[in-house]
Enzyme design. Structure first.
Site, short mmCIF file in Angstrom:
data_model
loop_
_atom_site.label_atom_id
_atom_site.label_comp_id
_atom_site.label_asym_id
_atom_site.label_seq_id
_atom_site.Cartn_x
_atom_site.Cartn_y
_atom_site.Cartn_z
N ASP A 145 0.75 -1.24 -0.08
CA ASP A 145 -0.05 -0.08 -0.10
C ASP A 145 0.89 1.26 -0.05
O ASP A 145 2.12 1.30 0.51
CB ASP A 145 -1.03 0.09 1.29
CG ASP A 145 -2.19 -0.85 1.08
OD1 ASP A 145 -2.83 -0.59 -0.21
OD2 ASP A 145 -2.87 -1.22 1.77
N ARG A 199 -1.76 -1.16 -8.59
CA ARG A 199 -2.88 -0.67 -8.27
C ARG A 199 -2.71 0.80 -8.27
O ARG A 199 -2.08 1.36 -7.77
CB ARG A 199 -3.40 -1.02 -6.97
CG ARG A 199 -4.68 -0.66 -6.35
CD ARG A 199 -4.62 -0.65 -4.91
NE ARG A 199 -4.97 -2.05 -4.42
CZ ARG A 199 -4.36 -2.47 -3.03
NH1 ARG A 199 -3.95 -1.53 -2.45
NH2 ARG A 199 -4.39 -3.86 -2.99
#
Length: 309
Positions: free
Chosen positions: A135, A185
């Site tokens: 992340d 992502r």
């Protein structure tokens, strides 16, 4: 202004104490968080997988300042991955990791400790037969996170990274990581950033998102389109078609609890729909950022407070 206030509150200890103690808060949080415990997360994962979704699980926590706590977080991920392997869910579920939760912010050797803990998690994922995505947090962590990603990808080429379209640098980062075949992502970004490093208006962020999408769809990697914006989803689909991409060469991603009908629509097209599924007791920062992202989320929260207090 409201978004700025909510993002500031996401890191304010006093605001956290007040909001966590409101009686209806925990019931409302269930819309966005699978639960406090591993068994709850696995149960929700099983339910969503049964509905045709894929999953990326986030053991909530960030800004860890204690080496023992960072090691405990890595151990929690190892336990989670073992559970996914044991239940047969690993082929449909991976994990997302915030490096600040595994030591990135430690004052001494934070980068090394975060790398070592992330490597432990990658080893457990490899054993389970699944993958890991790193992340992204605020812009001060970007260089460190991408440096750790480059190092880990030498041994785990399936490692994914998150890039945030609101940062001015992201188009170049998309070009680098897609050229090397990475899973990427792409999200818009959920932190309050200065104008010197980030686009400020919604229109600028949207235009950057589209530019980054074009780079990813043209590249050698695996684009992961993380958006609830119907227009961005349509653009991603069109770009994939123009580039001749098969449906299994990219995926869409959405947050747990947001736009479930659209999630199902995407599943019904035959495309891959992955749900970002957080769990754990450290839900406050995540929850506040979800409220800041969309006025509808805040309205939902305030309405629930009004009817339950």
């Amino acid at each position: 202004m409201l978004r700025t206030t909510l993002l500031a509150a996401s890191r304010a200890p006093r605001a956290r104490q007040v909001i966590e103690q409101l009686p209806p808060t925990r019931a409302i949080v269930k819309r966005f968080v699978a639960g406090d415990h591993l068994d709850e997360a696995v149960a929700v994962t099983d339910e969503l997988v049964g509905a045709g979704r894929r999953i990326t699980l986030d053991h909530l926590g960030e800004d860890t300042r204690d080496a023992g706590q960072a090691a405990d977080t890595a151990a929690a991920y190892e336990k989670l991955l073992a559970a996914l392997k044991e239940t047969g869910l690993a082929h449909r579920a991976e994990v997302s990791v915030k490096l600040s939760a595994v030591g990135q912010f430690l004052p001494q050797d934070g980068t090394r400790i975060a790398l070592d803990n992330a490597r432990r998690i990658c080893e457990a994922a490899a054993d389970a037969g699944t993958t890991v995505t790193l992340d992204m947090e605020d812009h001060t962590t970007t260089d460190s996170t991408l440096g750790i990603a480059r190092e880990l990808r030498a041994d785990y080429p399936w490692l994914g990274v998150v890039l945030q379209a609101y940062l001015r640098r992201t188009e170049a980062d998309c070009a680098e990581f897609s050229a090397s075949g990475s899973r990427v992502r792409l999200c818009k970004g959920a932190y309050q950033e200065p104008e010197s490093v980030a686009f400020q208006s919604r229109q600028e962020v949207d235009r950057s998102y589209v530019r980054c999408l074009k780079v990813l769809m043209q590249g050698k990697g695996y684009p992961m389109v993380a958006s609830h914006d119907p227009r961005m989803i349509r653009i991603a689909s069109q770009l994939a078609q123009w580039q001749g991409r098969d449906l299994d060469s990219f995926e869409y991603q959405m947050l747990y609890g947001i736009r479930p009908e659209e999630q199902q629509r995407i599943v019904d097209t035959g495309a891959t729909m992955r749900i970002y599924l957080p769990y754990g007791g450290e839900w406050y920062g995540y929850f506040m950022r979800r409220l800041a992202e969309r006025p509808a989320n805040l309205t939902f929260f305030l309405r629930a407070l009004a009817t339950r207090t």
